[in-house]
Write an enzyme that holds these catalytic residues in place. Structure first.
Site, PDB file in Angstrom:
ATOM      1  N   CYS A  95      12.581 -68.937   8.749  1.00 14.73           N
ATOM      2  CA  CYS A  95      11.482 -69.151   7.203  1.00 14.73           C
ATOM      3  C   CYS A  95      11.801 -69.527   6.097  1.00 14.73           C
ATOM      4  O   CYS A  95      11.671 -68.337   5.412  1.00 14.73           O
ATOM      5  CB  CYS A  95       9.963 -68.690   8.056  1.00 14.73           C
ATOM      6  SG  CYS A  95       8.455 -68.271   6.577  1.00 14.73           S
ATOM      7  N   GLU A  96      11.956 -70.508   5.625  1.00 13.52           N
ATOM      8  CA  GLU A  96      11.911 -70.368   4.111  1.00 13.52           C
ATOM      9  C   GLU A  96      11.168 -70.101   3.290  1.00 13.52           C
ATOM     10  O   GLU A  96      11.377 -69.763   2.101  1.00 13.52           O
ATOM     11  CB  GLU A  96      13.150 -71.937   3.441  1.00 13.52           C
ATOM     12  CG  GLU A  96      12.088 -72.498   3.570  1.00 13.52           C
ATOM     13  CD  GLU A  96      11.747 -73.806   3.187  1.00 13.52           C
ATOM     14  OE1 GLU A  96      13.067 -74.486   3.762  1.00 13.52           O
ATOM     15  OE2 GLU A  96      11.276 -75.212   3.098  1.00 13.52           O
ATOM     16  N   HIS A  97       9.908 -70.139   3.738  1.00 15.15           N
ATOM     17  CA  HIS A  97       8.916 -69.219   2.850  1.00 15.15           C
ATOM     18  C   HIS A  97       8.749 -67.892   2.910  1.00 15.15           C
ATOM     19  O   HIS A  97       7.377 -67.750   1.837  1.00 15.15           O
ATOM     20  CB  HIS A  97       7.008 -70.505   3.839  1.00 15.15           C
ATOM     21  CG  HIS A  97       7.079 -71.428   3.445  1.00 15.15           C
ATOM     22  ND1 HIS A  97       6.647 -71.937   4.309  1.00 15.15           N
ATOM     23  CD2 HIS A  97       7.528 -71.991   2.510  1.00 15.15           C
ATOM     24  CE1 HIS A  97       6.144 -73.320   4.058  1.00 15.15           C
ATOM     25  NE2 HIS A  97       7.284 -73.727   3.279  1.00 15.15           N
ATOM     26  N   HIS A  98       8.912 -67.605   3.831  1.00 19.41           N
ATOM     27  CA  HIS A  98       8.639 -65.585   4.319  1.00 19.41           C
ATOM     28  C   HIS A  98      10.688 -65.396   4.273  1.00 19.41           C
ATOM     29  O   HIS A  98      10.448 -63.634   4.178  1.00 19.41           O
ATOM     30  CB  HIS A  98       8.009 -64.920   4.768  1.00 19.41           C
ATOM     31  CG  HIS A  98       6.565 -65.520   5.207  1.00 19.41           C
ATOM     32  ND1 HIS A  98       6.292 -66.841   5.372  1.00 19.41           N
ATOM     33  CD2 HIS A  98       6.116 -64.845   4.467  1.00 19.41           C
ATOM     34  CE1 HIS A  98       4.642 -66.698   5.395  1.00 19.41           C
ATOM     35  NE2 HIS A  98       4.714 -66.673   4.695  1.00 19.41           N
ATOM     36  N   GLN A 137      10.714 -75.149  11.378  1.00 22.99           N
ATOM     37  CA  GLN A 137      10.676 -75.716  12.165  1.00 22.99           C
ATOM     38  C   GLN A 137      10.672 -76.607  12.509  1.00 22.99           C
ATOM     39  O   GLN A 137      11.360 -77.511  13.260  1.00 22.99           O
ATOM     40  CB  GLN A 137       9.661 -74.759  12.970  1.00 22.99           C
ATOM     41  CG  GLN A 137      10.029 -75.078  14.517  1.00 22.99           C
ATOM     42  CD  GLN A 137       9.043 -74.645  16.039  1.00 22.99           C
ATOM     43  OE1 GLN A 137       8.558 -73.506  15.537  1.00 22.99           O
ATOM     44  NE2 GLN A 137       8.576 -74.725  16.360  1.00 22.99           N
ATOM     45  N   HIS A 165       7.236 -66.937  15.506  1.00 23.30           N
ATOM     46  CA  HIS A 165       7.345 -66.649  13.799  1.00 23.30           C
ATOM     47  C   HIS A 165       7.053 -65.623  13.614  1.00 23.30           C
ATOM     48  O   HIS A 165       5.636 -65.478  13.034  1.00 23.30           O
ATOM     49  CB  HIS A 165       7.212 -67.720  12.791  1.00 23.30           C
ATOM     50  CG  HIS A 165       7.420 -69.160  13.063  1.00 23.30           C
ATOM     51  ND1 HIS A 165       8.235 -69.918  12.137  1.00 23.30           N
ATOM     52  CD2 HIS A 165       7.331 -70.070  14.104  1.00 23.30           C
ATOM     53  CE1 HIS A 165       8.629 -70.612  12.424  1.00 23.30           C
ATOM     54  NE2 HIS A 165       7.800 -71.183  13.270  1.00 23.30           N
ATOM     55  N   CYS A 167       6.427 -64.006  11.024  1.00 24.71           N
ATOM     56  CA  CYS A 167       5.519 -64.011   9.434  1.00 24.71           C
ATOM     57  C   CYS A 167       4.321 -64.352   9.803  1.00 24.71           C
ATOM     58  O   CYS A 167       3.597 -63.980   9.092  1.00 24.71           O
ATOM     59  CB  CYS A 167       6.024 -65.252   8.012  1.00 24.71           C
ATOM     60  SG  CYS A 167       5.991 -67.376   9.338  1.00 24.71           S
TER      61      CYS A 167
HETATM   62 ZN   LIG Z   1       6.578 -67.658   7.129  1.00 24.06          ZN
END
Ligand SMILES: [Zn+2]
Length: 207
Positions: A95-98, A137, A165, A167
Protein backbone atom coordinates in the site's frame (compact mmCIF):
# COMPACT_ATOMS: atom_id res chain seq x y z
CA UNK A 1 29.47 6.27 2.75
CA UNK A 2 28.29 9.64 1.43
CA UNK A 3 30.92 9.68 -1.30
CA UNK A 4 29.88 6.24 -2.46
CA UNK A 5 26.25 7.32 -2.69
CA UNK A 6 27.07 10.44 -4.73
CA UNK A 7 29.14 8.37 -7.10
CA UNK A 8 26.18 6.07 -7.72
CA UNK A 9 23.93 9.03 -8.38
CA UNK A 10 26.32 10.50 -10.94
CA UNK A 11 26.55 7.22 -12.82
CA UNK A 12 22.80 7.06 -13.02
CA UNK A 13 22.34 10.40 -14.75
CA UNK A 14 23.50 8.98 -18.09
CA UNK A 15 21.11 6.04 -17.81
CA UNK A 16 17.66 6.54 -19.33
CA UNK A 17 16.11 3.40 -17.80
CA UNK A 18 14.26 3.49 -14.50
CA UNK A 19 16.85 3.88 -11.74
CA UNK A 20 17.75 0.67 -10.00
CA UNK A 21 16.84 0.43 -6.34
CA UNK A 22 19.37 2.18 -4.12
CA UNK A 23 19.56 -0.36 -1.31
CA UNK A 24 22.17 1.62 0.57
CA UNK A 25 19.89 4.65 0.73
CA UNK A 26 16.93 2.53 1.91
CA UNK A 27 19.14 0.92 4.58
CA UNK A 28 20.16 4.36 5.83
CA UNK A 29 16.50 5.32 6.08
CA UNK A 30 15.63 2.14 8.00
CA UNK A 31 18.47 2.84 10.39
CA UNK A 32 16.92 6.27 10.99
CA UNK A 33 13.53 4.66 11.67
CA UNK A 34 15.19 2.43 14.29
CA UNK A 35 16.85 5.45 15.86
CA UNK A 36 13.56 7.34 15.75
CA UNK A 37 11.94 4.46 17.64
CA UNK A 38 14.54 4.89 20.36
CA UNK A 39 16.26 1.63 19.42
CA UNK A 40 19.96 0.98 19.21
CA UNK A 41 20.52 -0.03 15.55
CA UNK A 42 23.90 -1.52 16.50
CA UNK A 43 22.59 -4.11 18.94
CA UNK A 44 23.11 -7.66 17.63
CA UNK A 45 19.49 -8.36 16.69
CA UNK A 46 19.21 -5.20 14.60
CA UNK A 47 22.66 -4.98 13.02
CA UNK A 48 21.62 -6.46 9.70
CA UNK A 49 18.02 -5.24 9.79
CA UNK A 50 18.50 -2.15 7.57
CA UNK A 51 20.04 -4.26 4.77
CA UNK A 52 17.41 -6.97 5.20
CA UNK A 53 14.59 -4.45 4.95
CA UNK A 54 16.23 -2.87 1.90
CA UNK A 55 16.36 -6.28 0.21
CA UNK A 56 12.73 -6.91 1.11
CA UNK A 57 11.53 -3.60 -0.35
CA UNK A 58 13.62 -4.18 -3.47
CA UNK A 59 11.87 -7.51 -3.95
CA UNK A 60 8.40 -6.16 -3.19
CA UNK A 61 8.82 -3.38 -5.75
CA UNK A 62 10.66 -5.35 -8.44
CA UNK A 63 7.70 -4.88 -10.80
CA UNK A 64 8.57 -1.18 -11.11
CA UNK A 65 11.43 -2.18 -13.39
CA UNK A 66 9.43 -4.50 -15.62
CA UNK A 67 7.20 -3.72 -18.56
CA UNK A 68 3.88 -5.49 -17.85
CA UNK A 69 2.82 -5.44 -21.51
CA UNK A 70 5.64 -7.89 -22.33
CA UNK A 71 3.45 -10.61 -20.78
CA UNK A 72 0.50 -9.88 -23.06
CA UNK A 73 1.52 -11.78 -26.19
CA UNK A 74 -1.12 -14.06 -27.75
CA UNK A 75 -0.22 -17.74 -28.19
CA UNK A 76 0.67 -18.14 -31.88
CA UNK A 77 -0.96 -21.52 -32.54
CA UNK A 78 -3.74 -21.96 -29.98
CA UNK A 79 -7.21 -20.55 -30.51
CA UNK A 80 -10.21 -20.44 -28.19
CA UNK A 81 -13.43 -18.47 -28.35
CA UNK A 82 -15.10 -19.05 -25.00
CA UNK A 83 -14.64 -17.15 -21.78
CA UNK A 84 -11.36 -17.80 -19.94
CA UNK A 85 -11.18 -17.36 -16.17
CA UNK A 86 -8.10 -17.74 -14.03
CA UNK A 87 -9.02 -17.42 -10.40
CA UNK A 88 -7.17 -17.29 -7.09
CA UNK A 89 -3.91 -15.83 -8.37
CA UNK A 90 -2.08 -14.94 -5.14
CA UNK A 91 -0.91 -11.37 -4.97
CA UNK A 92 1.27 -9.50 -2.48
CA UNK A 93 1.58 -5.77 -2.88
CA UNK A 94 2.52 -2.68 -0.90
CA UNK A 95 0.00 0.00 0.00
CA UNK A 96 1.58 3.26 -1.08
CA UNK A 97 -0.01 5.19 1.77
CA UNK A 98 1.64 3.14 4.54
CA UNK A 99 4.27 0.98 2.79
CA UNK A 100 2.42 -1.89 4.47
CA UNK A 101 1.67 -5.13 2.62
CA UNK A 102 -1.71 -6.09 1.35
CA UNK A 103 -2.24 -9.68 0.26
CA UNK A 104 -5.03 -11.47 -1.46
CA UNK A 105 -6.35 -13.10 -4.59
CA UNK A 106 -6.74 -11.79 -8.09
CA UNK A 107 -9.26 -13.25 -10.54
CA UNK A 108 -9.00 -12.48 -14.23
CA UNK A 109 -11.68 -13.23 -16.83
CA UNK A 110 -11.69 -12.42 -20.53
CA UNK A 111 -13.63 -13.28 -23.67
CA UNK A 112 -11.22 -13.85 -26.58
CA UNK A 113 -11.68 -12.11 -29.90
CA UNK A 114 -10.85 -14.01 -33.08
CA UNK A 115 -9.54 -16.82 -30.89
CA UNK A 116 -6.62 -14.86 -29.42
CA UNK A 117 -5.62 -16.25 -26.02
CA UNK A 118 -2.75 -15.84 -23.59
CA UNK A 119 -0.79 -18.52 -21.81
CA UNK A 120 -2.35 -18.88 -18.37
CA UNK A 121 0.96 -18.23 -16.63
CA UNK A 122 1.17 -14.89 -18.47
CA UNK A 123 -1.97 -13.71 -16.67
CA UNK A 124 -0.32 -14.56 -13.36
CA UNK A 125 2.87 -12.75 -14.45
CA UNK A 126 0.80 -9.69 -15.39
CA UNK A 127 -0.82 -9.61 -11.94
CA UNK A 128 2.58 -10.15 -10.33
CA UNK A 129 4.32 -7.35 -12.23
CA UNK A 130 1.67 -4.80 -11.27
CA UNK A 131 1.41 -5.97 -7.66
CA UNK A 132 5.18 -5.72 -7.07
CA UNK A 133 4.96 -1.94 -6.95
CA UNK A 134 3.76 0.70 -4.53
CA UNK A 135 0.06 0.41 -5.17
CA UNK A 136 -3.51 1.17 -4.40
CA UNK A 137 -5.76 -1.84 -4.79
CA UNK A 138 -8.07 0.16 -7.06
CA UNK A 139 -5.23 1.12 -9.41
CA UNK A 140 -3.77 -2.38 -9.35
CA UNK A 141 -7.13 -3.75 -10.51
CA UNK A 142 -7.61 -1.27 -13.36
CA UNK A 143 -3.96 -1.46 -14.48
CA UNK A 144 -4.19 -5.25 -14.92
CA UNK A 145 -7.53 -4.93 -16.76
CA UNK A 146 -6.41 -2.08 -19.05
CA UNK A 147 -3.10 -3.71 -19.99
CA UNK A 148 -4.83 -6.98 -20.85
CA UNK A 149 -7.56 -5.18 -22.80
CA UNK A 150 -5.11 -3.04 -24.79
CA UNK A 151 -2.58 -5.80 -25.42
CA UNK A 152 -4.81 -8.77 -26.29
CA UNK A 153 -7.77 -6.80 -27.71
CA UNK A 154 -10.35 -9.30 -26.42
CA UNK A 155 -14.12 -8.77 -26.45
CA UNK A 156 -14.17 -8.15 -22.71
CA UNK A 157 -12.03 -8.18 -19.58
CA UNK A 158 -13.01 -8.43 -15.95
CA UNK A 159 -10.57 -8.31 -13.03
CA UNK A 160 -11.62 -8.81 -9.41
CA UNK A 161 -9.22 -8.50 -6.48
CA UNK A 162 -9.99 -9.44 -2.88
CA UNK A 163 -7.31 -8.39 -0.42
CA UNK A 164 -6.61 -7.82 3.24
CA UNK A 165 -4.66 -4.65 3.98
CA UNK A 166 -2.35 -4.86 6.96
CA UNK A 167 -2.62 -1.07 7.36
CA UNK A 168 -6.25 -1.78 8.22
CA UNK A 169 -6.10 -5.21 9.89
CA UNK A 170 -3.10 -4.58 12.19
CA UNK A 171 -3.45 -0.91 12.99
CA UNK A 172 -5.99 1.91 12.82
CA UNK A 173 -9.48 0.44 12.96
CA UNK A 174 -8.02 -3.11 13.40
CA UNK A 175 -10.68 -5.01 11.57
CA UNK A 176 -8.80 -8.30 11.33
CA UNK A 177 -11.14 -9.99 8.88
CA UNK A 178 -11.91 -7.03 6.64
CA UNK A 179 -11.41 -7.67 2.96
CA UNK A 180 -11.44 -5.06 0.25
CA UNK A 181 -12.97 -6.15 -3.05
CA UNK A 182 -12.33 -4.16 -6.21
CA UNK A 183 -13.30 -4.85 -9.78
CA UNK A 184 -12.61 -3.48 -13.23
CA UNK A 185 -14.98 -4.35 -16.04
CA UNK A 186 -14.26 -3.57 -19.70
CA UNK A 187 -15.78 -4.20 -23.12
CA UNK A 188 -18.39 -6.95 -23.44
CA UNK A 189 -18.51 -7.58 -19.70
CA UNK A 190 -19.56 -3.99 -19.23
CA UNK A 191 -22.29 -3.99 -21.88
CA UNK A 192 -23.74 -7.46 -21.21
CA UNK A 193 -24.98 -7.97 -17.63
CA UNK A 194 -25.60 -11.71 -18.25
CA UNK A 195 -22.01 -12.40 -19.27
CA UNK A 196 -20.80 -10.33 -16.34
CA UNK A 197 -23.03 -12.30 -13.94
CA UNK A 198 -21.78 -15.59 -15.43
CA UNK A 199 -18.14 -14.58 -14.90
CA UNK A 200 -18.87 -13.35 -11.39
CA UNK A 201 -20.58 -16.60 -10.39
CA UNK A 202 -17.66 -18.64 -11.79
CA UNK A 203 -15.23 -16.45 -9.82
CA UNK A 204 -17.10 -16.54 -6.54
CA UNK A 205 -18.34 -20.11 -6.96
CA UNK A 206 -21.90 -18.91 -6.31
CA UNK A 207 -24.89 -18.87 -8.64
ZN1 LIG B 1 -2.52 1.64 3.68
Amino acid sequence: MATKFEQKKADRSTDTRLPEVDRELIARGVRMILEGLGENPDRPGLQDTPERVADMYAELTSGMHEDPSQHVVPLPDDKHDEMVIVKDISIASLCEHHLAPFVGKCHIAYIPKEGRILGISKLARLAETFSRRLQLQERLTTDIANTLFEGLKPIGVMVVIEAAHTCMTLRGVRKADAKTVTSAVLGGFRTDPRTRAEAMSLITGRE
